[in-house]
Design a protein around this motif. Structure first.
Motif, short mmCIF file in Angstrom:
data_model
loop_
_atom_site.label_atom_id
_atom_site.label_comp_id
_atom_site.label_asym_id
_atom_site.label_seq_id
_atom_site.Cartn_x
_atom_site.Cartn_y
_atom_site.Cartn_z
N ILE A 250 42.81 46.02 40.29
CA ILE A 250 43.41 45.33 41.35
C ILE A 250 44.24 44.26 40.63
CG2 ILE A 250 42.78 43.70 43.00
CD1 ILE A 250 41.84 46.40 43.73
N SER A 251 45.46 44.01 41.24
CA SER A 251 46.58 43.30 40.33
C SER A 251 46.45 41.82 40.29
CB SER A 251 47.93 43.51 41.30
OG SER A 251 47.82 42.67 42.62
N GLY A 252 45.67 41.32 41.29
CA GLY A 252 45.26 39.98 41.18
C GLY A 252 44.35 39.56 39.95
N HIS A 253 43.34 40.48 39.65
CA HIS A 253 42.45 40.36 38.57
C HIS A 253 43.24 40.70 37.47
CE1 HIS A 253 38.67 39.87 40.87
NE2 HIS A 253 39.32 40.83 41.96
N LEU A 254 44.04 41.49 37.19
CA LEU A 254 44.70 42.07 35.96
C LEU A 254 46.03 41.25 35.89
CD1 LEU A 254 44.36 45.93 36.95
CD2 LEU A 254 43.17 44.73 35.07
N ARG A 255 46.50 40.38 36.70
CA ARG A 255 47.69 39.67 36.70
C ARG A 255 48.93 40.55 36.23
NH1 ARG A 255 47.35 34.01 37.44
NH2 ARG A 255 45.02 33.51 37.88
N GLU A 256 48.64 41.73 36.68
CA GLU A 256 49.94 43.05 36.53
C GLU A 256 50.03 43.41 37.89
OE1 GLU A 256 51.80 43.29 33.95
OE2 GLU A 256 50.41 42.06 32.46
N ILE A 257 51.24 44.03 38.20
CA ILE A 257 51.58 44.40 39.56
C ILE A 257 52.10 45.54 39.49
CG2 ILE A 257 53.59 43.19 39.97
CD1 ILE A 257 52.30 42.26 42.70
N LEU B 247 44.00 51.57 42.62
CA LEU B 247 45.13 51.07 41.91
C LEU B 247 45.98 50.38 42.97
CD1 LEU B 247 46.68 50.46 39.27
CD2 LEU B 247 48.20 52.32 39.91
N SER B 248 45.86 49.01 43.16
CA SER B 248 46.38 48.24 44.17
C SER B 248 46.85 46.86 44.11
CB SER B 248 45.59 48.32 45.49
OG SER B 248 45.80 47.89 46.68
N ASN B 249 48.08 46.52 44.82
CA ASN B 249 48.59 45.15 44.58
C ASN B 249 47.59 44.30 45.82
OD1 ASN B 249 50.52 46.05 42.81
ND2 ASN B 249 52.05 45.79 44.11
N PHE B 250 46.72 43.47 45.27
CA PHE B 250 45.83 42.69 46.15
C PHE B 250 45.37 41.36 45.37
CE2 PHE B 250 43.84 45.38 49.43
CZ PHE B 250 43.21 44.55 50.20
N GLY B 251 45.29 40.34 46.34
CA GLY B 251 44.90 39.10 45.48
C GLY B 251 43.49 39.37 45.25
N VAL B 252 43.12 38.28 44.60
CA VAL B 252 41.71 38.09 44.09
C VAL B 252 40.87 37.87 45.39
CG1 VAL B 252 40.05 36.67 42.75
CG2 VAL B 252 42.24 37.31 41.78
N GLU B 253 41.23 36.89 46.01
CA GLU B 253 40.47 36.36 47.19
C GLU B 253 40.72 37.45 48.35
OE1 GLU B 253 41.75 32.69 44.87
OE2 GLU B 253 42.83 34.33 45.72
N THR B 254 41.92 37.75 48.55
CA THR B 254 42.03 38.88 49.54
C THR B 254 41.28 40.22 49.42
OG1 THR B 254 44.14 39.47 48.57
CG2 THR B 254 44.11 37.92 50.54
N PHE B 255 41.26 40.57 48.05
CA PHE B 255 40.05 41.86 47.85
C PHE B 255 38.86 41.48 48.08
CE2 PHE B 255 38.42 44.91 44.91
CZ PHE B 255 38.73 45.97 45.70
N ALA B 256 38.25 40.18 47.81
CA ALA B 256 37.04 40.07 47.96
C ALA B 256 36.65 39.93 49.42
CB ALA B 256 36.57 38.51 47.24
#
Length: 215
Positions: free
Chosen positions: A133-140, A107-116
């Motif tokens: 992952i927050s970037g995928h879920l659009r929740e933080i 359960l992490s605040n991470f961008g889509v591209e940065t997590f990849a």
């Protein structure tokens, strides 16, 4: 309630996250302080964690602050150097939990591209039963909705989740929902907690030789 699943934050739990250290080494502490005073890079990064495009967001900030533009672009161009190294003992705990049959989530605040990008460098980021992952879920974090998503999707009762995070506000939000929590201030304390919960044993968590540690 017995723990049924373990939830890991990633930054500063499994991977060190210290942009200030990177900038201190790159441009010196004085110039770094001037940069961070002029531009709230952490707030800009939070927009990436909420799902905004990584390159566009950072480069737009650079264009908006031309006096600091080259240094701001480093946040994108050399981001992986800020998200390093792995915290090997936490990784060992993650892998041992899974070997023991314990479901493990991120359960992490991470961008889509940065997590990849991080997954390309750190194999263990592919090893969760499910990453949230927050970037995928659009929740933080620390807002309630991202915790609710994990509960619903995993089918795990809040009281059966044990969550480690290095930020007190994220821990408080989880505790408010009834999660069991651990404020992470180093891997050994976290390992002690997992052993106390009966999820790991001391023998299993003997230190791993450095030459076998995951880079």
């Amino acid at each position: 309630m017995a723990v049924e699943a373990v939830v890991f934050d990633i930054g500063n739990v499994l991977i060190e996250w210290n942009p200030e250290r990177f900038y201190d080494a790159e441009i010196g502490p004085e110039r770094r302080r001037a940069l961070f005073d002029a531009v709230d890079l952490h707030a800009i990064n939070e927009r990436v964690d909420q799902g905004e495009n990584f390159r566009q967001t950072i480069y737009h900030a650079a264009d908006s602050h031309p006096d600091h533009g080259d240094h701001i672009r480093l946040w994108h161009d050399r981001w992986i150097e800020m998200a390093s190294p792995a915290i090997d003992r936490s990784v060992q705990a993650l892998r041992t939990l899974r070997a023991n049959g314990v479901p493990v989530y991120a359960l992490s605040n991470f961008g889509v591209e940065t997590f990849a990008q991080a997954q390309e460098v750190y194999d263990f980021l592919h090893e969760f039963d499910r990453p949230y992952i927050s970037g995928h879920l659009r929740e933080i974090k620390p807002y309630a909705r991202i915790y609710e998503i994990l509960e619903s999707d995993s089918g795990t009762a809040p009281g059966a989740l044990l969550f480690a995070d290095d930020r007190a506000d994220n821990i408080a939000a989880a505790a408010a929902r009834g999660w069991q929590t651990h404020l992470f201030d180093g891997p050994e304390g976290w390992i002690d907690r997992l052993i106390a919960e009966g999820l790991l044993t001391r023998d299993q968590m003997a230190p791993i030789p450095q030459d076998k540690a995951d880079a």
